[in-house]
Write a protein that holds these residues in place. Structure first.
Motif, mmCIF file in Angstrom:
data_model
loop_
_atom_site.group_PDB
_atom_site.id
_atom_site.type_symbol
_atom_site.label_atom_id
_atom_site.label_comp_id
_atom_site.label_asym_id
_atom_site.label_seq_id
_atom_site.Cartn_x
_atom_site.Cartn_y
_atom_site.Cartn_z
ATOM 1 N N LYS A 130 -34.981 -39.767 -5.037
ATOM 2 C CA LYS A 130 -35.396 -38.820 -4.007
ATOM 3 C C LYS A 130 -35.870 -39.558 -2.754
ATOM 4 O O LYS A 130 -35.686 -39.092 -1.643
ATOM 5 N N TYR A 134 -23.373 -35.524 2.824
ATOM 6 C CA TYR A 134 -23.779 -35.181 4.171
ATOM 7 C C TYR A 134 -24.952 -36.072 4.579
ATOM 8 O O TYR A 134 -25.772 -36.439 3.745
ATOM 9 N N GLN A 170 -28.238 -36.110 7.169
ATOM 10 C CA GLN A 170 -29.073 -35.309 8.073
ATOM 11 C C GLN A 170 -30.002 -36.249 8.835
ATOM 12 O O GLN A 170 -30.818 -36.937 8.229
ATOM 13 N N PHE A 216 -27.588 -35.888 1.709
ATOM 14 C CA PHE A 216 -27.435 -34.771 0.791
ATOM 15 C C PHE A 216 -26.083 -34.834 0.099
ATOM 16 O O PHE A 216 -25.049 -35.006 0.745
ATOM 17 N N LEU A 250 -21.440 -23.875 -0.643
ATOM 18 C CA LEU A 250 -21.855 -25.223 -0.987
ATOM 19 C C LEU A 250 -23.174 -25.175 -1.745
ATOM 20 O O LEU A 250 -24.085 -24.442 -1.379
ATOM 21 N N PHE A 264 -26.235 -27.583 -2.743
ATOM 22 C CA PHE A 264 -26.804 -28.842 -2.289
ATOM 23 C C PHE A 264 -27.797 -29.418 -3.286
ATOM 24 O O PHE A 264 -28.532 -28.682 -3.956
ATOM 25 N N GLY A 265 -27.829 -30.742 -3.342
ATOM 26 C CA GLY A 265 -28.923 -31.421 -3.995
ATOM 27 C C GLY A 265 -30.149 -31.381 -3.095
ATOM 28 O O GLY A 265 -30.088 -30.896 -1.964
ATOM 29 N N SER A 266 -31.248 -31.917 -3.583
ATOM 30 C CA SER A 266 -32.501 -31.835 -2.821
ATOM 31 C C SER A 266 -32.662 -32.988 -1.833
ATOM 32 O O SER A 266 -33.657 -33.054 -1.120
#
Lengths: 114, 113
Positions: free
Chosen positions: B9, B35, B37, B90, B102, B104-106
């Motif tokens: 994480k 992705y 961010q 992500f 989609l 998404f993971g955290s």
């Protein structure tokens, strides 16, 4: 090229007031449109999507969005905002060409005041 | 049960190091994505795999190398990390194409010092 514009970087709304987040897209064909929400420290979660048919789509958490082809818009609305709605909201378009991919707008941060 | 899980994480590392981020989805989806961010929350696709095959490779430095050992896993390896690589990464998946929802993971918060 496909693109998504969210004109408002941030918006502040009083709890219980109505909300509208703006989204404009640029896409040559009929777009696949999405709204996602991101809470702090979390991944994105889909609120709603539009592919075809009724231009007013309902989503989770009481959100709705209206597709207006003439205005190239897909604005997100909620009649009464709750404090838990404070988050980042992303409009997105599903684009073809070079492989399918989702293109996101820059996001609108929603602040909710008591 | 977490649908899309990514580890770690948080990742704090020095410039020049090599690091990996792992992603797994248990949804049976065919397509997975990475992705990036940035600090302004702008989300940009890096890679997409469909059934272990690379289908999208955006303009990403070749220091970034995705690997998909099977369709449930998509890992991201980054060589020679630079300060500008600091971001949240992500992983996401979808049933078939990006015209679908989609998941998404955290996210993995990468900080390069």
């Amino acid at each position: 090229a496909q693109s998504v514009t969210q004109p408002d970087i941030h918006i502040t709304v009083s709890e219980g007031a109505s909300l509208e987040l703006r989204c404009n897209y640029s896409y040559g064909a009929t777009p696949y449109l999405f709204w996602y929400v991101q809470s702090p420290g979390q991944g994105l979660q889909l609120l709603l999507k539009y592919f075809s048919g009724d231009t007013l789509v309902q989503g989770i958490k009481g959100f709705e969005a209206e597709f207006k082809r003439s205005q190239s818009s897909f604005n997100l609305r909620k009649p009464s905002v709750h404090w838990s709605d404070a988050a980042e909201y992303f409009c997105a378009v599903g684009a073809q060409g070079g492989g399918f991919k989702t293109i996101f707008g820059a996001g609108t941060r929603l602040f909710v005041k008591a | 049960d977490t649908a899309v899980s990514q580890t770690p994480k948080y990742l704090v590392t020095q410039m020049g190091n090599d690091k990996s981020i792992k992603c797994e989805q248990n949804l049976g989806h065919d397509t997975m994505y990475w992705y990036k961010q940035d600090s302004k929350k702008f989300l940009k696709i890096m890679f997409s795999y469909n059934n272990k095959e690379l289908i999208i490779n955006e303009t990403v430095p070749n220091r970034f190398s995705p690997k998909s050992p099977d369709k449930a896993h998509l890992n991201l390896h980054i060589n020679s990390l630079e300060l500008g690589d600091s971001a949240v990464y992500f992983c996401a998946s979808s049933q078939r194409t990006a015209n679908e929802k989609l998941f998404f993971g955290s996210g993995t918060q990468l900080s390069v010092l």
